[in-house]
Design a protein around this motif. Sequence first.
Motif, mmCIF file in Angstrom:
data_model
loop_
_atom_site.group_PDB
_atom_site.id
_atom_site.type_symbol
_atom_site.label_atom_id
_atom_site.label_comp_id
_atom_site.label_asym_id
_atom_site.label_seq_id
_atom_site.Cartn_x
_atom_site.Cartn_y
_atom_site.Cartn_z
ATOM 1 N N GLY A 65 24.124 55.073 35.146
ATOM 2 C CA GLY A 65 24.362 53.654 34.886
ATOM 3 C C GLY A 65 23.262 52.782 35.454
ATOM 4 O O GLY A 65 22.171 53.249 35.791
ATOM 5 N N PHE A 66 23.574 51.501 35.535
ATOM 6 C CA PHE A 66 22.612 50.550 36.086
ATOM 7 C C PHE A 66 22.680 50.599 37.604
ATOM 8 O O PHE A 66 23.764 50.679 38.194
ATOM 9 C CB PHE A 66 22.911 49.131 35.585
ATOM 10 C CG PHE A 66 22.583 48.944 34.135
ATOM 11 C CD1 PHE A 66 21.275 48.731 33.728
ATOM 12 C CD2 PHE A 66 23.576 48.973 33.174
ATOM 13 C CE1 PHE A 66 20.971 48.570 32.386
ATOM 14 C CE2 PHE A 66 23.281 48.804 31.836
ATOM 15 C CZ PHE A 66 21.972 48.604 31.439
ATOM 16 N N ARG A 67 21.536 50.552 38.226
ATOM 17 C CA ARG A 67 21.470 50.611 39.687
ATOM 18 C C ARG A 67 22.038 49.326 40.292
ATOM 19 O O ARG A 67 21.831 48.234 39.780
ATOM 20 C CB ARG A 67 20.031 50.786 40.148
ATOM 21 C CG ARG A 67 19.393 52.067 39.687
ATOM 22 C CD ARG A 67 18.000 52.190 40.169
ATOM 23 N NE ARG A 67 17.282 50.928 39.922
ATOM 24 C CZ ARG A 67 15.989 50.767 40.076
ATOM 25 N NH1 ARG A 67 15.247 51.756 40.470
ATOM 26 N NH2 ARG A 67 15.426 49.619 39.834
ATOM 27 N N SER A 68 22.729 49.494 41.398
ATOM 28 C CA SER A 68 23.271 48.322 42.090
ATOM 29 C C SER A 68 22.147 47.426 42.593
ATOM 30 O O SER A 68 22.318 46.211 42.700
ATOM 31 C CB SER A 68 24.188 48.752 43.236
ATOM 32 O OG SER A 68 23.469 49.535 44.164
ATOM 33 N N SER A 69 20.984 48.019 42.844
ATOM 34 C CA SER A 69 19.851 47.201 43.303
ATOM 35 C C SER A 69 19.374 46.255 42.206
ATOM 36 O O SER A 69 18.897 45.152 42.499
ATOM 37 C CB SER A 69 18.701 48.090 43.780
ATOM 38 O OG SER A 69 18.223 48.900 42.727
ATOM 39 N N SER A 70 19.517 46.640 40.940
ATOM 40 C CA SER A 70 19.142 45.750 39.841
ATOM 41 C C SER A 70 20.088 44.551 39.776
ATOM 42 O O SER A 70 19.655 43.419 39.578
ATOM 43 C CB SER A 70 19.178 46.501 38.509
ATOM 44 O OG SER A 70 18.232 47.529 38.498
ATOM 45 N N ILE A 71 21.363 44.829 39.942
ATOM 46 C CA ILE A 71 22.355 43.754 39.940
ATOM 47 C C ILE A 71 22.121 42.836 41.137
ATOM 48 O O ILE A 71 22.158 41.609 41.007
ATOM 49 C CB ILE A 71 23.785 44.341 39.947
ATOM 50 C CG1 ILE A 71 24.021 45.135 38.654
ATOM 51 C CG2 ILE A 71 24.830 43.230 40.104
ATOM 52 C CD1 ILE A 71 25.282 45.964 38.636
ATOM 53 N N ALA A 72 21.839 43.417 42.287
ATOM 54 C CA ALA A 72 21.581 42.626 43.497
ATOM 55 C C ALA A 72 20.325 41.773 43.339
ATOM 56 O O ALA A 72 20.292 40.614 43.765
ATOM 57 C CB ALA A 72 21.451 43.536 44.710
ATOM 58 N N GLN A 73 19.303 42.334 42.714
ATOM 59 C CA GLN A 73 18.070 41.576 42.503
ATOM 60 C C GLN A 73 18.332 40.374 41.601
ATOM 61 O O GLN A 73 17.844 39.266 41.866
ATOM 62 C CB GLN A 73 16.998 42.472 41.889
ATOM 63 C CG GLN A 73 15.668 41.780 41.699
ATOM 64 C CD GLN A 73 14.613 42.724 41.151
ATOM 65 O OE1 GLN A 73 14.868 43.897 40.917
ATOM 66 N NE2 GLN A 73 13.434 42.206 40.944
ATOM 67 N N ASN A 74 19.116 40.571 40.541
ATOM 68 C CA ASN A 74 19.473 39.444 39.677
ATOM 69 C C ASN A 74 20.261 38.389 40.456
ATOM 70 O O ASN A 74 20.033 37.192 40.294
ATOM 71 C CB ASN A 74 20.308 39.916 38.490
ATOM 72 C CG ASN A 74 19.485 40.582 37.422
ATOM 73 O OD1 ASN A 74 18.256 40.586 37.458
ATOM 74 N ND2 ASN A 74 20.158 41.171 36.450
#
Length: 82
Positions: A57-66
Amino acid sequence: MSKPIRNSTEMTDITRLEQANAMMRLVNQALARNDLAALAALGFCHPHIGELKQQGGFRSSSIAQNTRMITRLRKVGDTHAQ
């Protein structure tokens, strides 16, 4: 005295990032349930679904960066509004 309207570009960016975060969370939830129908309904084709499954899936770090970028854009918008 009323505050000026926030820059429409900033608002568009904030909205786009919020939508991206929501989509990534929905995809991750569907992957956790192995709900291929939900992923297809979100617009993902079978090869992309396979890729997402392989990557976990999508990395939690990508969501956090957004989320950090949303916070930054809001802060900049509030600074301009004052």
